[in-house]
Design a protein around this motif. Sequence first.
Motif, mmCIF file in Angstrom:
data_model
loop_
_atom_site.group_PDB
_atom_site.id
_atom_site.type_symbol
_atom_site.label_atom_id
_atom_site.label_comp_id
_atom_site.label_asym_id
_atom_site.label_seq_id
_atom_site.Cartn_x
_atom_site.Cartn_y
_atom_site.Cartn_z
ATOM 1 N N LEU A 206 11.984 -65.891 -19.887
ATOM 2 C CA LEU A 206 11.384 -65.994 -21.214
ATOM 3 C C LEU A 206 11.767 -67.353 -21.792
ATOM 4 N N LYS B 68 8.810 -68.323 -26.053
ATOM 5 C CA LYS B 68 7.967 -67.154 -26.330
ATOM 6 C C LYS B 68 6.912 -66.904 -25.258
ATOM 7 N N LEU C 137 6.459 -65.575 -21.196
ATOM 8 C CA LEU C 137 7.154 -64.885 -20.124
ATOM 9 C C LEU C 137 6.587 -65.336 -18.782
ATOM 10 N N ASN D 154 11.537 -57.728 -21.933
ATOM 11 C CA ASN D 154 11.504 -59.063 -22.527
ATOM 12 C C ASN D 154 10.568 -59.203 -23.727
ATOM 13 N N LEU D 155 9.517 -58.391 -23.776
ATOM 14 C CA LEU D 155 8.512 -58.581 -24.822
ATOM 15 C C LEU D 155 8.374 -57.396 -25.757
#
Length: 235
Positions: A200, A203, A205, A233-234
């Motif tokens: 990441l 912003k 991935l 991650n998001l």
Amino acid sequence: MDNFNSKMDKKINDFVIKNHLTPDENKFSAITDGLVHPKTYFASKYKILWILKEPYDEIEISEEGGIPCGGGWSAAGNLANYDKISENYANKTYNRIANTTYCILNNLKRFESKISEEDAYKMFLSIGIMNVSKMPNLTLSDNSYIQKQYEIWKPILLEQIQLYNPDILIFGNTFSCFRKDIFTNEEITKQQVIDQRAFLRNKKLYLNWYHPCYFAMSDSDYINPLLDDINSNLL
């Protein structure tokens, strides 16, 4: 949006001519790529860009063996063609791309069953697809060849990434080509030490994964690790 892909197609075709990348324009020309349906892509919850190795088309048989030929069409345009839903969804690469994309955009934690052709078409419209090399080739190329193609096509490839501004970049066995142009030397060293799959950064991935047609993995084994990375991650 109507001219979005046509402008990049022209850049790709001009790049081929300028760099003398086709030995015979009558038999061998670029297969362009990009956003399947720009309006749908930019409206998606996540803008997903799939980055693969190279396209394939026709093979001409000669005494030396198979010679790649064909081209002159768009990989993105092919996926946008409603009349080719069944043909495209039967392709292992596109089948996995559609099912993975569906899971991502619908916040699924696990892949359980394949989607319909109609849903697959909707997924195709929501993605970007990009090949390192834009020239048709044989069905198997080693990593050293793809790396050489990356060095040739790098100006176009980096411009495409900047233009498409994806939230998620899924590299189908192509991450090593781009790594040094995306990350700092310090970041690369750290990645190699801990053998990460997901990164990441700003912003975005970046997912370093297998090619969608990798035969040694089931659909679940291919899709679920990507979902794990995205969910951690998001989401």
